[in-house]
Write a protein that holds these residues in place. Structure first.
Motif, PDB file in Angstrom:
ATOM      1  N   ALA A   1       0.826  -1.211   0.000  1.00 42.26           N
ATOM      2  CA  ALA A   1       0.000   0.000   0.000  1.00 42.26           C
ATOM      3  C   ALA A   1       0.860   1.260   0.000  1.00 42.26           C
ATOM      4  O   ALA A   1       0.544   2.233  -0.702  1.00 42.26           O
ATOM      5  CB  ALA A   1      -0.940  -0.009   1.201  1.00 42.26           C
ATOM      6  N   GLN A   2       1.951   1.272   0.748  1.00 42.30           N
ATOM      7  CA  GLN A   2       2.814   2.453   0.778  1.00 42.30           C
ATOM      8  C   GLN A   2       3.489   2.686  -0.564  1.00 42.30           C
ATOM      9  O   GLN A   2       3.593   3.832  -1.025  1.00 42.30           O
ATOM     10  CB  GLN A   2       3.858   2.318   1.888  1.00 42.30           C
ATOM     11  CG  GLN A   2       3.281   2.472   3.272  1.00 42.30           C
ATOM     12  CD  GLN A   2       4.322   2.313   4.361  1.00 42.30           C
ATOM     13  OE1 GLN A   2       5.421   1.792   4.140  1.00 42.30           O
ATOM     14  NE2 GLN A   2       3.968   2.744   5.563  1.00 42.30           N
TER      15      GLN A   2
ATOM     16  N   LEU B   1       6.111  -4.682  -5.789  1.00 43.71           N
ATOM     17  CA  LEU B   1       5.873  -4.202  -7.154  1.00 43.71           C
ATOM     18  C   LEU B   1       5.247  -5.300  -8.018  1.00 43.71           C
ATOM     19  O   LEU B   1       4.363  -5.024  -8.833  1.00 43.71           O
ATOM     20  CB  LEU B   1       7.173  -3.694  -7.780  1.00 43.71           C
ATOM     21  CG  LEU B   1       7.672  -2.358  -7.239  1.00 43.71           C
ATOM     22  CD1 LEU B   1       9.106  -2.095  -7.706  1.00 43.71           C
ATOM     23  CD2 LEU B   1       6.735  -1.221  -7.663  1.00 43.71           C
ATOM     24  N   LYS B   2       5.684  -6.537  -7.825  1.00 47.70           N
ATOM     25  CA  LYS B   2       5.085  -7.658  -8.561  1.00 47.70           C
ATOM     26  C   LYS B   2       3.610  -7.801  -8.212  1.00 47.70           C
ATOM     27  O   LYS B   2       2.773  -8.034  -9.085  1.00 47.70           O
ATOM     28  CB  LYS B   2       5.833  -8.961  -8.268  1.00 47.70           C
ATOM     29  CG  LYS B   2       7.187  -9.032  -8.924  1.00 47.70           C
ATOM     30  CD  LYS B   2       7.934 -10.287  -8.535  1.00 47.70           C
ATOM     31  CE  LYS B   2       9.347 -10.245  -9.091  1.00 47.70           C
ATOM     32  NZ  LYS B   2      10.179 -11.304  -8.530  1.00 47.70           N
ATOM     33  N   GLU B   3       3.289  -7.654  -6.932  1.00 55.25           N
ATOM     34  CA  GLU B   3       1.893  -7.745  -6.516  1.00 55.25           C
ATOM     35  C   GLU B   3       1.065  -6.606  -7.116  1.00 55.25           C
ATOM     36  O   GLU B   3      -0.039  -6.817  -7.614  1.00 55.25           O
ATOM     37  CB  GLU B   3       1.788  -7.737  -4.992  1.00 55.25           C
ATOM     38  CG  GLU B   3       0.368  -7.948  -4.514  1.00 55.25           C
ATOM     39  CD  GLU B   3       0.259  -8.152  -3.017  1.00 55.25           C
ATOM     40  OE1 GLU B   3      -0.855  -7.948  -2.507  1.00 55.25           O
ATOM     41  OE2 GLU B   3       1.252  -8.522  -2.369  1.00 55.25           O
ATOM     42  N   LEU B   4       1.603  -5.394  -7.087  1.00 56.41           N
ATOM     43  CA  LEU B   4       0.887  -4.247  -7.662  1.00 56.41           C
ATOM     44  C   LEU B   4       0.703  -4.405  -9.167  1.00 56.41           C
ATOM     45  O   LEU B   4      -0.325  -4.003  -9.714  1.00 56.41           O
ATOM     46  CB  LEU B   4       1.628  -2.943  -7.337  1.00 56.41           C
ATOM     47  CG  LEU B   4       1.538  -2.503  -5.875  1.00 56.41           C
ATOM     48  CD1 LEU B   4       2.585  -1.438  -5.561  1.00 56.41           C
ATOM     49  CD2 LEU B   4       0.131  -1.988  -5.561  1.00 56.41           C
ATOM     50  N   GLN B   5       1.682  -5.002  -9.833  1.00 58.22           N
ATOM     51  CA  GLN B   5       1.546  -5.263 -11.265  1.00 58.22           C
ATOM     52  C   GLN B   5       0.481  -6.327 -11.515  1.00 58.22           C
ATOM     53  O   GLN B   5      -0.281  -6.216 -12.481  1.00 58.22           O
ATOM     54  CB  GLN B   5       2.877  -5.713 -11.860  1.00 58.22           C
ATOM     55  CG  GLN B   5       3.884  -4.593 -11.964  1.00 58.22           C
ATOM     56  CD  GLN B   5       5.258  -5.103 -12.382  1.00 58.22           C
ATOM     57  OE1 GLN B   5       5.554  -6.297 -12.339  1.00 58.22           O
ATOM     58  NE2 GLN B   5       6.117  -4.176 -12.782  1.00 58.22           N
ATOM     59  N   ALA B   6       0.408  -7.332 -10.647  1.00 60.30           N
ATOM     60  CA  ALA B   6      -0.613  -8.378 -10.799  1.00 60.30           C
ATOM     61  C   ALA B   6      -2.013  -7.775 -10.671  1.00 60.30           C
ATOM     62  O   ALA B   6      -2.952  -8.233 -11.331  1.00 60.30           O
ATOM     63  CB  ALA B   6      -0.405  -9.484  -9.764  1.00 60.30           C
ATOM     64  N   TRP B   7      -2.163  -6.757  -9.822  1.00 58.23           N
ATOM     65  CA  TRP B   7      -3.443  -6.064  -9.664  1.00 58.23           C
ATOM     66  C   TRP B   7      -3.665  -5.045 -10.787  1.00 58.23           C
ATOM     67  O   TRP B   7      -4.710  -4.414 -10.858  1.00 58.23           O
ATOM     68  CB  TRP B   7      -3.502  -5.354  -8.313  1.00 58.23           C
ATOM     69  CG  TRP B   7      -3.777  -6.250  -7.158  1.00 58.23           C
ATOM     70  CD1 TRP B   7      -2.879  -7.017  -6.480  1.00 58.23           C
ATOM     71  CD2 TRP B   7      -5.037  -6.468  -6.531  1.00 58.23           C
ATOM     72  NE1 TRP B   7      -3.517  -7.696  -5.461  1.00 58.23           N
ATOM     73  CE2 TRP B   7      -4.843  -7.376  -5.474  1.00 58.23           C
ATOM     74  CE3 TRP B   7      -6.324  -5.970  -6.757  1.00 58.23           C
ATOM     75  CZ2 TRP B   7      -5.879  -7.811  -4.648  1.00 58.23           C
ATOM     76  CZ3 TRP B   7      -7.352  -6.399  -5.925  1.00 58.23           C
ATOM     77  CH2 TRP B   7      -7.121  -7.309  -4.898  1.00 58.23           C
ATOM     78  N   GLN B   8      -2.665  -4.842 -11.640  1.00 63.04           N
ATOM     79  CA  GLN B   8      -2.671  -3.870 -12.740  1.00 63.04           C
ATOM     80  C   GLN B   8      -2.740  -2.427 -12.242  1.00 63.04           C
ATOM     81  O   GLN B   8      -3.162  -1.534 -12.967  1.00 63.04           O
ATOM     82  CB  GLN B   8      -3.804  -4.165 -13.731  1.00 63.04           C
ATOM     83  CG  GLN B   8      -3.678  -5.512 -14.369  1.00 63.04           C
ATOM     84  CD  GLN B   8      -4.819  -5.813 -15.329  1.00 63.04           C
ATOM     85  OE1 GLN B   8      -5.786  -5.065 -15.433  1.00 63.04           O
ATOM     86  NE2 GLN B   8      -4.707  -6.910 -16.029  1.00 63.04           N
ATOM     87  N   LEU B   9      -2.329  -2.203 -11.011  1.00 59.26           N
ATOM     88  CA  LEU B   9      -2.318  -0.855 -10.443  1.00 59.26           C
ATOM     89  C   LEU B   9      -1.017  -0.126 -10.756  1.00 59.26           C
ATOM     90  O   LEU B   9      -0.946   1.096 -10.649  1.00 59.26           O
ATOM     91  CB  LEU B   9      -2.511  -0.919  -8.924  1.00 59.26           C
ATOM     92  CG  LEU B   9      -3.881  -1.404  -8.477  1.00 59.26           C
ATOM     93  CD1 LEU B   9      -3.880  -1.695  -6.985  1.00 59.26           C
ATOM     94  CD2 LEU B   9      -4.943  -0.375  -8.835  1.00 59.26           C
ATOM     95  N   VAL B  10       0.015  -0.880 -11.138  1.00 59.15           N
ATOM     96  CA  VAL B  10       1.331  -0.320 -11.450  1.00 59.15           C
ATOM     97  C   VAL B  10       1.841  -0.976 -12.728  1.00 59.15           C
ATOM     98  O   VAL B  10       1.651  -2.182 -12.920  1.00 59.15           O
ATOM     99  CB  VAL B  10       2.315  -0.573 -10.278  1.00 59.15           C
ATOM    100  CG1 VAL B  10       3.745  -0.278 -10.677  1.00 59.15           C
ATOM    101  CG2 VAL B  10       1.920   0.247  -9.068  1.00 59.15           C
ATOM    102  N   GLN B  11       2.446  -0.161 -13.582  1.00 58.95           N
ATOM    103  CA  GLN B  11       3.042  -0.673 -14.814  1.00 58.95           C
ATOM    104  C   GLN B  11       4.514  -0.278 -14.878  1.00 58.95           C
ATOM    105  O   GLN B  11       4.939   0.690 -14.253  1.00 58.95           O
ATOM    106  CB  GLN B  11       2.346  -0.103 -16.061  1.00 58.95           C
ATOM    107  CG  GLN B  11       0.936  -0.578 -16.277  1.00 58.95           C
ATOM    108  CD  GLN B  11      -0.067   0.318 -15.591  1.00 58.95           C
ATOM    109  OE1 GLN B  11       0.115   1.516 -15.522  1.00 58.95           O
ATOM    110  NE2 GLN B  11      -1.128  -0.266 -15.067  1.00 58.95           N
TER     111      GLN B  11
END
Length: 173
Positions: A27-28, A60-70
């Motif tokens: 989250a941070q 970052l891998k988790e955020l990419q899996a959620w498509q929130l970060v590219q």
């Protein structure tokens, strides 16, 4: 160096993340990237937040899996840089979509199995309760299908309409 308001936002987003069942670091990092003016490499995230490199990498891998970060590539820099989706309606849609896939869809499948088993078991009270839960979760699923069919400012417009309907229904004579 992070400004005080940026730091406070990131800390609060991390706290809220833990309440929503999201790892604080994930989250941070999302908050940092959401507020960032430009794509950031992982080492800048490590330095800004004081997190371990492995934690940042996994988050970052988790955020990419959620498509929130590219991943974004920056001319002249071989490192990967990261950028967050900043359209808040799209962020909400992606989070709801991810939670639906991880929580609602398996629950609907299980409830359908339970409903069939309750019918076969001839337990009317169990059958009734499961049917009520299935109907409610089914409505959530239908609401999701309706909301994901609306793009742009549509979800925000729906929220505004819901607020107005609530206001009209609960106004004092």
């Amino acid at each position: 160096m992070l400004s005080e308001v940026t730091r406070d936002f990131i800390l609060h987003w991390g706290e809220m993340g833990t309440r929503w069942g999201v790892n604080r670091s994930v989250a941070q990092i999302h908050a940092l990237l959401f507020l960032a003016e430009a794509p950031l490499p992982a080492d800048a995230i490590v330095e800004s937040l004081g997190l371990a490199r492995s934690n940042v990498s996994n988050s970052l891998k988790e955020l990419q899996a959620w498509q929130l970060v590219q991943v974004r590539h920056v001319m002249g820099d071989r490192r990967e840089h990261f950028v967050a989706v900043t359209d808040i309606a799209e962020v909400f849609r992606l989070i709801v979509e991810g939670r639906k896939q991880r929580e609602i869809d398996p629950t609907l499948q299980a409830l359908r199995r339970f409903a069939s088993a309750a019918e076969a078991g001839h337990e009317p009270h169990v059958q009734t309760r499961i049917a009520e839960v299935l109907a409610f979760v089914g409505m959530l699923d239908q609401w999701y299908a309706t909301m994901t069919g609306v793009r742009g400012t549509g979800p925000i417009d729906y929220l505004r309409m819901a607020q107005e309907i609530h206001r009209l229904l609960h106004r004092r004579p």
